[in-house]
Design a protein around this motif. Sequence first.
Motif, PDB file in Angstrom:
ATOM      1  N   LEU A 385       0.992  -1.302  -0.204  1.00  0.00           N
ATOM      2  CA  LEU A 385       0.074   0.109   0.025  1.00  0.00           C
ATOM      3  C   LEU A 385       0.789   1.137  -0.110  1.00  0.00           C
ATOM      4  O   LEU A 385       1.609   1.305   0.846  1.00  0.00           O
ATOM      5  CB  LEU A 385      -0.873  -0.056   1.084  1.00  0.00           C
ATOM      6  CG  LEU A 385      -1.836   1.311   1.498  1.00  0.00           C
ATOM      7  CD1 LEU A 385      -2.877   1.320   0.424  1.00  0.00           C
ATOM      8  CD2 LEU A 385      -2.390   1.256   2.900  1.00  0.00           C
ATOM      9  N   SER A 386       0.608   2.125  -0.936  1.00  0.00           N
ATOM     10  CA  SER A 386       1.167   3.155  -0.760  1.00  0.00           C
ATOM     11  C   SER A 386       0.425   4.609  -0.808  1.00  0.00           C
ATOM     12  O   SER A 386      -0.819   4.510  -1.428  1.00  0.00           O
ATOM     13  CB  SER A 386       1.998   3.751  -2.369  1.00  0.00           C
ATOM     14  OG  SER A 386       3.167   2.768  -2.350  1.00  0.00           O
ATOM     15  N   LEU A 387       0.703   5.745   0.066  1.00  0.00           N
ATOM     16  CA  LEU A 387       0.046   6.627   0.251  1.00  0.00           C
ATOM     17  C   LEU A 387       0.928   8.173   0.109  1.00  0.00           C
ATOM     18  O   LEU A 387       2.127   8.056   0.594  1.00  0.00           O
ATOM     19  CB  LEU A 387      -0.596   6.742   1.696  1.00  0.00           C
ATOM     20  CG  LEU A 387      -1.754   5.544   1.780  1.00  0.00           C
ATOM     21  CD1 LEU A 387      -2.021   5.649   3.344  1.00  0.00           C
ATOM     22  CD2 LEU A 387      -3.186   5.992   1.061  1.00  0.00           C
ATOM     23  N   TYR A 388       0.329   9.050  -0.038  1.00  0.00           N
ATOM     24  CA  TYR A 388       0.755  10.367  -0.627  1.00  0.00           C
ATOM     25  C   TYR A 388       0.244  11.549   0.115  1.00  0.00           C
ATOM     26  O   TYR A 388      -0.784  11.348   0.545  1.00  0.00           O
ATOM     27  CB  TYR A 388       1.396  10.685  -2.145  1.00  0.00           C
ATOM     28  CG  TYR A 388       1.887   9.415  -2.663  1.00  0.00           C
ATOM     29  CD1 TYR A 388       3.089   9.011  -2.604  1.00  0.00           C
ATOM     30  CD2 TYR A 388       1.120   8.405  -3.368  1.00  0.00           C
ATOM     31  CE1 TYR A 388       3.698   7.832  -3.465  1.00  0.00           C
ATOM     32  CE2 TYR A 388       1.466   7.432  -4.005  1.00  0.00           C
ATOM     33  CZ  TYR A 388       2.619   7.124  -3.970  1.00  0.00           C
ATOM     34  OH  TYR A 388       3.133   5.669  -4.551  1.00  0.00           O
ATOM     35  N   ASP A 389       0.776  12.813   0.088  1.00  0.00           N
ATOM     36  CA  ASP A 389       0.486  13.865   0.507  1.00  0.00           C
ATOM     37  C   ASP A 389       0.495  14.908  -0.499  1.00  0.00           C
ATOM     38  O   ASP A 389       1.387  15.577  -0.799  1.00  0.00           O
ATOM     39  CB  ASP A 389       1.129  14.501   1.751  1.00  0.00           C
ATOM     40  CG  ASP A 389       0.543  15.862   2.440  1.00  0.00           C
ATOM     41  OD1 ASP A 389      -0.190  16.337   1.869  1.00  0.00           O
ATOM     42  OD2 ASP A 389       1.165  16.406   3.456  1.00  0.00           O
ATOM     43  N   TYR A 390      -0.905  15.047  -1.104  1.00  0.00           N
ATOM     44  CA  TYR A 390      -0.853  16.061  -2.167  1.00  0.00           C
ATOM     45  C   TYR A 390      -1.580  17.533  -1.758  1.00  0.00           C
ATOM     46  O   TYR A 390      -1.971  18.234  -2.490  1.00  0.00           O
ATOM     47  CB  TYR A 390      -1.702  15.544  -3.430  1.00  0.00           C
ATOM     48  CG  TYR A 390      -0.873  14.396  -4.116  1.00  0.00           C
ATOM     49  CD1 TYR A 390       0.092  14.880  -5.007  1.00  0.00           C
ATOM     50  CD2 TYR A 390      -1.159  13.150  -3.942  1.00  0.00           C
ATOM     51  CE1 TYR A 390       0.857  13.954  -5.631  1.00  0.00           C
ATOM     52  CE2 TYR A 390      -0.540  12.117  -4.688  1.00  0.00           C
ATOM     53  CZ  TYR A 390       0.685  12.522  -5.566  1.00  0.00           C
ATOM     54  OH  TYR A 390       1.392  11.549  -6.103  1.00  0.00           O
ATOM     55  N   THR A 391      -1.905  17.258  -0.461  1.00  0.00           N
ATOM     56  CA  THR A 391      -3.082  18.256   0.203  1.00  0.00           C
ATOM     57  C   THR A 391      -2.256  19.513   0.990  1.00  0.00           C
ATOM     58  O   THR A 391      -2.670  20.531   0.826  1.00  0.00           O
ATOM     59  CB  THR A 391      -4.027  17.670   0.889  1.00  0.00           C
ATOM     60  OG1 THR A 391      -4.713  16.548   0.120  1.00  0.00           O
ATOM     61  CG2 THR A 391      -4.975  18.465   1.541  1.00  0.00           C
ATOM     62  N   THR A 392      -1.329  19.055   1.999  1.00  0.00           N
ATOM     63  CA  THR A 392      -1.093  20.010   2.754  1.00  0.00           C
ATOM     64  C   THR A 392       0.274  20.859   2.538  1.00  0.00           C
ATOM     65  O   THR A 392       0.610  21.851   3.139  1.00  0.00           O
ATOM     66  CB  THR A 392      -0.597  19.277   4.237  1.00  0.00           C
ATOM     67  OG1 THR A 392       0.508  18.359   3.712  1.00  0.00           O
ATOM     68  CG2 THR A 392      -1.770  18.302   4.656  1.00  0.00           C
ATOM     69  N   GLY A 393       0.697  20.570   1.153  1.00  0.00           N
ATOM     70  CA  GLY A 393       1.968  21.186   0.924  1.00  0.00           C
ATOM     71  C   GLY A 393       3.423  20.689   1.484  1.00  0.00           C
ATOM     72  O   GLY A 393       4.537  20.990   0.981  1.00  0.00           O
ATOM     73  N   ASN A 394       3.135  19.563   2.412  1.00  0.00           N
ATOM     74  CA  ASN A 394       4.433  18.932   2.908  1.00  0.00           C
ATOM     75  C   ASN A 394       4.802  17.810   2.420  1.00  0.00           C
ATOM     76  O   ASN A 394       6.042  17.006   2.540  1.00  0.00           O
ATOM     77  CB  ASN A 394       4.100  18.658   4.481  1.00  0.00           C
ATOM     78  CG  ASN A 394       3.856  19.914   5.224  1.00  0.00           C
ATOM     79  OD1 ASN A 394       4.335  20.867   4.950  1.00  0.00           O
ATOM     80  ND2 ASN A 394       3.017  19.724   6.218  1.00  0.00           N
ATOM     81  N   GLY A 395       4.108  17.360   1.078  1.00  0.00           N
ATOM     82  CA  GLY A 395       4.302  16.210   0.552  1.00  0.00           C
ATOM     83  C   GLY A 395       5.376  16.090  -0.556  1.00  0.00           C
ATOM     84  O   GLY A 395       6.154  15.034  -0.687  1.00  0.00           O
ATOM     85  N   PHE A 396       5.673  17.408  -0.994  1.00  0.00           N
ATOM     86  CA  PHE A 396       6.644  17.566  -2.088  1.00  0.00           C
ATOM     87  C   PHE A 396       7.327  18.951  -1.793  1.00  0.00           C
ATOM     88  O   PHE A 396       7.217  19.911  -2.697  1.00  0.00           O
ATOM     89  CB  PHE A 396       6.036  17.730  -3.390  1.00  0.00           C
ATOM     90  CG  PHE A 396       5.498  16.149  -3.688  1.00  0.00           C
ATOM     91  CD1 PHE A 396       6.292  15.063  -4.344  1.00  0.00           C
ATOM     92  CD2 PHE A 396       4.239  15.765  -3.422  1.00  0.00           C
ATOM     93  CE1 PHE A 396       5.561  14.053  -4.881  1.00  0.00           C
ATOM     94  CE2 PHE A 396       3.510  14.516  -3.755  1.00  0.00           C
ATOM     95  CZ  PHE A 396       4.418  13.675  -4.505  1.00  0.00           C
ATOM     96  N   PRO A 397       8.054  18.947  -0.712  1.00  0.00           N
ATOM     97  CA  PRO A 397       8.791  20.185  -0.227  1.00  0.00           C
ATOM     98  C   PRO A 397       9.837  20.823  -1.209  1.00  0.00           C
ATOM     99  O   PRO A 397      10.579  20.034  -1.455  1.00  0.00           O
ATOM    100  CB  PRO A 397       8.813  20.396   1.214  1.00  0.00           C
ATOM    101  CG  PRO A 397       9.013  18.896   1.349  1.00  0.00           C
ATOM    102  CD  PRO A 397       8.266  18.203   0.250  1.00  0.00           C
ATOM    103  N   ALA A 398      10.122  22.002  -1.292  1.00  0.00           N
ATOM    104  CA  ALA A 398      11.254  22.380  -1.896  1.00  0.00           C
ATOM    105  C   ALA A 398      12.462  22.230  -0.677  1.00  0.00           C
ATOM    106  O   ALA A 398      12.159  22.651   0.354  1.00  0.00           O
ATOM    107  CB  ALA A 398      11.518  23.786  -2.216  1.00  0.00           C
ATOM    108  N   MET A 399      13.670  21.729  -1.071  1.00  0.00           N
ATOM    109  CA  MET A 399      14.780  21.388  -0.399  1.00  0.00           C
ATOM    110  C   MET A 399      15.712  22.530  -0.141  1.00  0.00           C
ATOM    111  O   MET A 399      15.964  23.138  -1.238  1.00  0.00           O
ATOM    112  CB  MET A 399      15.296  20.018  -0.614  1.00  0.00           C
ATOM    113  CG  MET A 399      14.514  19.029  -0.444  1.00  0.00           C
ATOM    114  SD  MET A 399      14.152  18.504   1.306  1.00  0.00           S
ATOM    115  CE  MET A 399      15.661  18.112   1.807  1.00  0.00           C
ATOM    116  N   PRO A 400      16.154  22.840   1.129  1.00  0.00           N
ATOM    117  CA  PRO A 400      17.530  23.546   1.255  1.00  0.00           C
ATOM    118  C   PRO A 400      18.658  22.825   0.881  1.00  0.00           C
ATOM    119  O   PRO A 400      18.454  21.541   0.305  1.00  0.00           O
ATOM    120  CB  PRO A 400      17.509  23.835   2.850  1.00  0.00           C
ATOM    121  CG  PRO A 400      17.043  22.452   3.325  1.00  0.00           C
ATOM    122  CD  PRO A 400      15.860  22.088   2.398  1.00  0.00           C
TER     123      PRO A 400
END
Length: 707
Positions: A385-400
Amino acid sequence: MSSPQVLRLSKLSFATSLILSGYAFADEVKAKDEPLEKIAVYGQHHKNYITEEAQSATKLGLTIKETPQSISVVSRALMDDFSLDDINSVLESTPGVTVEQIETDRTYFKARGFEITNFQVDGLGIPQSSGSIQGSLDTSIYDRVEIVRGANGLMTGAGNPSATVNMVLKKPTYTTQANASASYGSWNKKRLDLDVSTPINDEHAVRAVFTKQKADSYLDRYETDKTIVYLAYEGKLTDSTSLSVNYVNQQKDADSPLWGALPLYYTDGTPTDYDESTSTAADWSYWDNSAEQVYVTLEQNLSATWVARARYAHVKNDQKSELFFVYGTPNKETGLGLTGYASRYDYSDKHDLFDLYASGKFDLFGQEHDLSFGVSQAKMDYKDLSLYDYTTGNGFPAMPSLKTWDGVMPEATLADSENGSDITNEQKSAYISTRLKLSEPLSLLAGVRYTDWETKGTAYSVSQTRSDSELIPYIGTVYDFSDTLSAYASYTETFVPQKELDINANQLPAITGKSSEIGVKAQLLDDQLFVTFAYFDAKQDGLAVALPNSVPGDTRYYAADGINSNGFEVELSGKFTDDLSASISFSNLSIDGDDLVKDYTPENQLKVAATYQVPLVDGLSFGANYRWQDSTSRVQVKDANGMAAVTTNQDAYGLLDLMATYEITDNIGVTFNINNTTGEKYLNSLYWAQGYYGAPRNYGLSVNWQL
């Protein structure tokens, strides 16, 4: 310029000359009537065995010298002396095997250019859909690890022409034995091993092993916690019937593990050069793995020379994880340009395995011959089972920049886009093998295995349903020039089912594998030194390759020529003098058909493990374990003409581990280990486009007690 064929022949001639010249200078040895022990890579000084036989290749009860394939055995002594506490470190010390450590908790193994997908426990095959081992397999419960290189379709069914890894469990003993070890090492590594075996009475015995290990890491934020419990029973139900039951429970919890690894080049094409401790794991990520295994063997003596065995295994694996992947190409000046990617991943599988076979001897034409035949079945269910976060903005953050990042990242809410797999695999096989003594010095081994493989289910909305069957032949011959020198040749095949569809939406045929091998084996220095040489050629055909211009989401494939690999392996192992025991191996590998695999696979490997007992100081020994491989590379970006524009290179390197042990009394000893003594900085693997660095110099001290 010499042709590849001439170069191959010159390598073969050189290695053959090395073996035969060593034999010519060896002392003559007396013939022995008893069968020979399996030759350990290190530590078991080649005393003769009566009952232990090399079951990994044929189930005919043959010794290594009688088996027409390359077989190495990593002994308990080597694992103990150099703290080879997991299967990764064991296979790193095995001739011709490459360990592709692509993440902290996922590893691939390769031999002769192909992934190793065939794993056994006590000779019982555990079918794998891929070559990756997730979590780790601790070695505290194993007596030894056998590695049969080349295709081994007779014993394992579906698989690659690479190698078969057989992990032999510790057995109960009929004398009371107990030992314990407590160790402490770099990065706060603490480990406790307990091993107790005792008879219940003259016909029943039990054994228990317990291991606990907690450790930080040279990698930022990474921590592990392992617990292993092993229970074994062995006993006689009647004078001719025996039963053994083995139970294994392994748990490994990892905090802030790597999922993926480091980017290896900047936007200007130059290579990155991070600190060895740099990690892309978030401080909230984790990856927990648990495995539970039960093995039951019922053995019935049918006569003085015939025995029937029924084996059942139940294997269950579970994973729970929340992981953080980093992708993209950073800017060299700022380190920016990377993106994070959070995911929850849960996985569970269940294997039920059954194997029934009979083996024994028969007389014909004045010679004694061997025969084995049987049937096996394996049912494997797995779900993920795979789950992601497309809602809060924390699922694909820009990295330092990774050079300054401390792992702190807002935790993702992993509840979106639920998807996964639900698949059932079933493998049914029937097999027969025999060794015919054509004359006193000449033996012919032949066998055939019929395997039927069926898959049902879906993976991420794509149907996995497929059905394959294959008849797999095996043939080999061994010629004994003397009691101490033999030559052999063998040919065998494997197959790997494929789920990919062709342009007409028909399932592609299975990948077929072929492996041929010739070699010599010699026992020298009064049977104390074992020498092997093998020249091999292996090939896979029918590999699925994506068609260009396929419709996104509906990729179609065609069957292409696969990898062709050839090369040679030389191994010397045993007791060189009364005080020096060692294993020395050199392997050479040439790959055609896949430039990517060719580039990231080392062509040459040298592996040496040795211990020296100091004559003037009773109980004092020194040891060294050295692994060297030549340069590897990976083309990361190609230009418009298909030429390499960006390439990651890993120069040739060697890793030296040192050991000293001192027996304070007959019951108590201490061992001190230094790993990567020279502080070599190197990438663990170029198997993927990303990679991370191996451990720098580190230390360990253990106190050992035995009854």
